[in-house]
Design an enzyme around this catalytic site. Structure first.
Site, PDB file in Angstrom:
ATOM      1  N   HIS A 140       0.831  -1.222   0.000  1.00 50.83           N
ATOM      2  CA  HIS A 140       0.000   0.000   0.000  1.00 50.83           C
ATOM      3  C   HIS A 140       0.863   1.270   0.000  1.00 50.83           C
ATOM      4  O   HIS A 140       1.972   1.251  -0.474  1.00 50.83           O
ATOM      5  CB  HIS A 140      -0.986  -0.046   1.173  1.00 50.83           C
ATOM      6  CG  HIS A 140      -1.674  -1.375   1.251  1.00 50.83           C
ATOM      7  ND1 HIS A 140      -2.744  -1.704   0.448  1.00 50.83           N
ATOM      8  CD2 HIS A 140      -1.387  -2.502   1.962  1.00 50.83           C
ATOM      9  CE1 HIS A 140      -3.105  -2.958   0.702  1.00 50.83           C
ATOM     10  NE2 HIS A 140      -2.304  -3.468   1.610  1.00 50.83           N
TER      11      HIS A 140
ATOM     12  N   GLU B  79      -2.639   0.328   7.819  1.00 46.05           N
ATOM     13  CA  GLU B  79      -1.711  -0.720   7.393  1.00 46.05           C
ATOM     14  C   GLU B  79      -0.473  -0.130   6.718  1.00 46.05           C
ATOM     15  O   GLU B  79       0.654  -0.576   6.958  1.00 46.05           O
ATOM     16  CB  GLU B  79      -2.437  -1.677   6.431  1.00 46.05           C
ATOM     17  CG  GLU B  79      -1.544  -2.799   5.927  1.00 46.05           C
ATOM     18  CD  GLU B  79      -2.241  -3.675   4.897  1.00 46.05           C
ATOM     19  OE1 GLU B  79      -3.436  -3.452   4.628  1.00 46.05           O
ATOM     20  OE2 GLU B  79      -1.576  -4.583   4.365  1.00 46.05           O
TER      21      GLU B  79
ATOM     22  N   GLU C 132       1.558 -11.516   6.474  1.00 46.33           N
ATOM     23  CA  GLU C 132       0.519 -10.766   7.188  1.00 46.33           C
ATOM     24  C   GLU C 132       0.909 -10.804   8.662  1.00 46.33           C
ATOM     25  O   GLU C 132       0.844 -11.846   9.318  1.00 46.33           O
ATOM     26  CB  GLU C 132      -0.856 -11.412   6.983  1.00 46.33           C
ATOM     27  CG  GLU C 132      -1.346 -11.422   5.540  1.00 46.33           C
ATOM     28  CD  GLU C 132      -1.957 -10.098   5.072  1.00 46.33           C
ATOM     29  OE1 GLU C 132      -1.901  -9.090   5.836  1.00 46.33           O
ATOM     30  OE2 GLU C 132      -2.472 -10.071   3.937  1.00 46.33           O
TER      31      GLU C 132
HETATM   32 ZN   LIG Z   1      -2.288  -5.303   2.594  1.00 47.31          ZN
END
Ligand SMILES: [Zn+2]
Length: 465
Positions: A285, A299, A419
């Site tokens: 991102h 995030e 993650e």
């Molecule tokens: Zn992501």
């Protein structure tokens, strides 16, 4: 001083302030019309465009799709090495073959569904608008975007001239304006991102490559404001200076309150086997794309922090480390894998945080399993890092599993997507908000990368944290 001498001196001063050579030098061409001389000179200095002979630019000739691929590809510092292509009408021997492949990889130019590219076809003004839009990330209608930014003006009849073919000279003017706002028809650069330099003696250049003249240097931790980027360079303003800085030496200043990552090893190790390995870190991102949001966190900020810390740790080893982004900037997915290939990466580690219902928690890693040649190594890389991440935060084990993510699928090296936890879960997010826990996680990712290399037979024991 005689009048004409003063005039020439003033002219040279103006052009040197703009960072371009005086038009009389004309880059060796004798046929460029005066309205395009400074733009042609500028792009020639950066080795972005070239003539048809050393003295002729052929300014009035139509521009072909192959030429556009080369000119824009060079502007964005893509890999132009001639190679086999996916197109039946572009052989490896075509001088544009590498740039055509690179431009299509990035989605800036497209071929037909029956795998033809039509390299000799003339480019229209409408084509040009779309190509520049994709190359520089303009949103909305491409033609409107160019008009609004002062990159193009309409035709005398009030239209954009969408279907009119474009000449080489006109394209040079549009491209120079897209790259460097000082050429635009109006002031349209907006310096919106707050950035900080990360190294001393950092050159500010007149264009986006080391072929351009340095107009000044800044030291580490200098605050600058960033506008657009051109490939791996950012157009910035630092005090009274405006120009280009290599984006790899800039980071977002919003991260400046973060504690310093652990110091790198005091002396460089010359282990050439490790030095020959390029590790690509990919914080997900950025910029307009916040990624998942929850518990007061974004995030994009969490993963950038982890990425910068892992990078800092790796810089204390002989490994070569490159980041797809080291500041709060938006990068397209395809640009991330293209960057990794362009940098000749050996492994690719993408860092993300998850989102779901508040109850969902845990740490997971992904690899692409559907048929590239790096499935086994990608899985190994994911497993090694995942094991370290689990030990670091002790969250639920969600496994290392196949995932069809662009940055994994489109890559050409062992690749994993991590993650860290769920930003939407209060417990996971509390760890992401904690400097101590983030340091712990960064060290875990770093040690996991070393575990992978150890499993591949490299000697890394000296570097564990
Ligand atoms: Zn992501």
């Amino acid at each position: 001083m005689k009048k004409w001498t003063m005039f020439i001196t003033a002219l040279c001063l103006v052009f040197s302030l703009l960072g371009i050579q005086a038009p009389v030098q004309a880059a060796g061409f004798n046929d460029v019309p005066s309205r395009a001389v400074k733009e042609v000179n500028y792009l020639t200095q950066g080795k972005i465009i070239y003539g048809v002979t050393p003295s002729s630019f052929a300014p009035g000739a139509t521009l072909t799709r192959a030429q556009v691929a080369i000119f824009v590809g060079r502007t964005l510092q893509l890999n132009g090495q001639q190679r086999a292509t996916r197109f039946s009408d572009v052989g490896k021997g075509n001088t544009a073959s590498g740039y055509i492949e690179a431009m299509v990889d990035k989605g800036i130019m497209l071929g037909t569904s029956d795998n033809r590219f039509f390299p000799s076809k003339a480019v229209t003004r409408g084509d040009m608008a779309i190509i520049l839009q994709r190359a520089f990330g303009y949103s909305g209608n491409a033609e409107q975007a160019l008009l609004k930014l002062g990159i193009a003006s309409g035709m005398e009849d009030g239209t954009f001239g969408t279907n009119k073919t474009i000449t080489r000279a006109d394209f040079a003017v549009f491209l120079a304006r897209a790259v460097n706002p000082s050429f635009r028809l109006k002031q349209s650069a907006s310096f919106e991102s707050a950035l900080v330099s990360t190294t001393n003696n950092l050159n500010i250049r007149t264009g986006p490559s080391t072929d351009y003249t340095s107009i000044g240097k800044i030291s580490a931790n200098t605050k600058v404001s960033g506008a657009h980027s051109v490939g791996g360079w950012t157009y910035i303003k630092a005090g009274s200076l405006t120009g280009f800085i290599s984006s790899s030496y800039l980071r977002s200043s919003s991260g400046s309150t973060a504690p310093d990552a652990p110091a790198p090893a005091p002396s460089p190790n010359t282990d050439s086997a490790l030095a020959g390995q390029t590790i690509i870190l990919d914080p997900g991102h950025g910029g307009k794309d916040s990624g998942a949001v929850g518990n007061g966190l974004k995030e994009k900020d969490v993963v950038l922090k982890a990425g910068l810390q892992v990078s800092s740790l790796l810089k204390g080893t002989p490994f070569t480390v490159k980041m797809t982004r080291s500041s709060d900037v938006f990068i397209e997915l395809l640009d991330r894998s293209a960057f990794a290939k362009n940098e000749d990466g050996d492994i690719f580690v993408s860092i993300h945080a998850n989102a779901a219902t508040p109850a969902a928690t845990g740490t997971e890693a992904y690899y692409y399993s559907a048929g590239n040649q790096h499935v086994a190594d990608s899985k190994l890389l994911g497993e090694k890092i995942h094991a370290r991440m689990l030990a670091a935060w002790d969250l639920r084990d969600r496994g290392t599993k196949p995932g069809n993510y662009s940055v994994l699928r489109e890559n050409s090296m062992p690749a994993t997507l991590l993650e860290l936890g769920f930003i939407t879960n209060a417990g996971d997010a509390a760890k992401m908000a904690s400097d101590a826990q983030m340091n712990k996680m960064s060290i875990a990712i770093y040690n996991g990368i070393l575990d992978y290399y150890k499993a591949k037979g490299f000697s890394v024991d000296a570097y564990y944290k």
